[in-house]
Design an enzyme around this catalytic site. Sequence first.
Site, mmCIF file in Angstrom:
data_model
loop_
_atom_site.group_PDB
_atom_site.id
_atom_site.type_symbol
_atom_site.label_atom_id
_atom_site.label_comp_id
_atom_site.label_asym_id
_atom_site.label_seq_id
_atom_site.Cartn_x
_atom_site.Cartn_y
_atom_site.Cartn_z
ATOM 1 N N TYR A 274 0.843 -1.202 0.000
ATOM 2 C CA TYR A 274 0.000 0.000 0.000
ATOM 3 C C TYR A 274 0.880 1.255 0.000
ATOM 4 O O TYR A 274 0.674 2.180 -0.798
ATOM 5 C CB TYR A 274 -0.951 0.001 1.210
ATOM 6 C CG TYR A 274 -1.785 1.251 1.271
ATOM 7 C CD1 TYR A 274 -2.745 1.499 0.295
ATOM 8 C CD2 TYR A 274 -1.580 2.215 2.256
ATOM 9 C CE1 TYR A 274 -3.492 2.677 0.303
ATOM 10 C CE2 TYR A 274 -2.326 3.383 2.274
ATOM 11 C CZ TYR A 274 -3.278 3.611 1.299
ATOM 12 O OH TYR A 274 -4.006 4.775 1.302
ATOM 13 N N LYS B 290 1.304 4.208 -2.925
ATOM 14 C CA LYS B 290 1.052 5.642 -2.731
ATOM 15 C C LYS B 290 2.321 6.467 -2.989
ATOM 16 O O LYS B 290 2.237 7.618 -3.421
ATOM 17 C CB LYS B 290 0.487 5.890 -1.330
ATOM 18 C CG LYS B 290 -0.942 5.339 -1.169
ATOM 19 C CD LYS B 290 -1.901 6.000 -2.169
ATOM 20 C CE LYS B 290 -3.350 5.608 -1.966
ATOM 21 N NZ LYS B 290 -4.263 6.301 -2.893
HETATM 22 C C1 8X3 Z 1 -4.499 6.185 4.379
HETATM 23 C C2 8X3 Z 1 -3.587 6.746 5.391
HETATM 24 O O1 8X3 Z 1 -2.223 6.200 7.494
HETATM 25 O O2 8X3 Z 1 -4.475 5.250 7.314
HETATM 26 O O3 8X3 Z 1 -4.025 6.448 3.119
HETATM 27 O O4 8X3 Z 1 -2.686 4.404 5.931
HETATM 28 S S1 8X3 Z 1 -3.225 5.580 6.596
#
Ligand code: 8X3
Length: 255
Positions: free
Chosen positions: A153, A157
């Site tokens: 993830y 990002k």
């Molecule tokens: C979501 C932010 O810190 O919950 O993109 O992964 S977090």
Amino acid sequence: MAKYAFITGASSGIGRATALALAAKGYDLVIASRNMSKLQAVKTDVEAKCSVSVTPVVLDVTDPAAIHEVTKKVLADFGAPDVLVNDAGLARGLESYEKSQEQDILEMIDTNIKGLFLVTHDFLPAMVERNTGHIVNLGSTAGLYAYAGAAVYCASKAAVKTFGDGVRIDVIDTDIKVTTIQPGIVETPFSTVRFHGDKERAAGVYAGVEALTPEDIADVIAYTVGQPRRVQISDVVIMANQQATGFMVSKHPKK
Ligand code: 8X3
């Protein structure tokens, strides 16, 4: 048609809030997600508050053929988007990488990276041709600070952040703007999706934390989009008050 925004992931969370925020600024909307009935509900909400046109379109951004079909029709019907909000994205799982599921890995890459890249690839030539438009990509603090159980993830990002930086270079001679929004903890269906529908586990993520709301992020997006031609906000990092780095939150704030 007035100025219009094309928003992916628009049926819930930040995408839905962004639809409402941009409609309040007078943007017509083309809202996309996998679920038409949820999109219809967003359309009803928007139209109850704002006099703008809202066109819902079913789109699964993990399906390149579907992206091409939708973007072709949207370009033919509405022309190049004034604002493209690439919000569709998800996390799956919070296990150590060696225990993670291949299907989860691929779904995050297909949605967060390939989907966002291809939607942008389909719209960008028409935006360049018109020499205007604003691309707003939803990154995350996770793309800046890796955290346990989220290697893929976080990497996806980070890819969104770097992709935005690269495209901004490629369109430097144009009036096109590229913004990467990097939110921290926001209370949305994000964690329920991450935990494959386990709402109790998802609630635990937000328990005891004053998380950001989707509207907090949508306000920032509307602010970013509302700047004069000369102003390009490249990146915005937004954390909850009791948050530092990607996933570090305090559940014991000082009283
Ligand atoms: C979501 C932010 O810190 O919950 O993109 O992964 S977090």
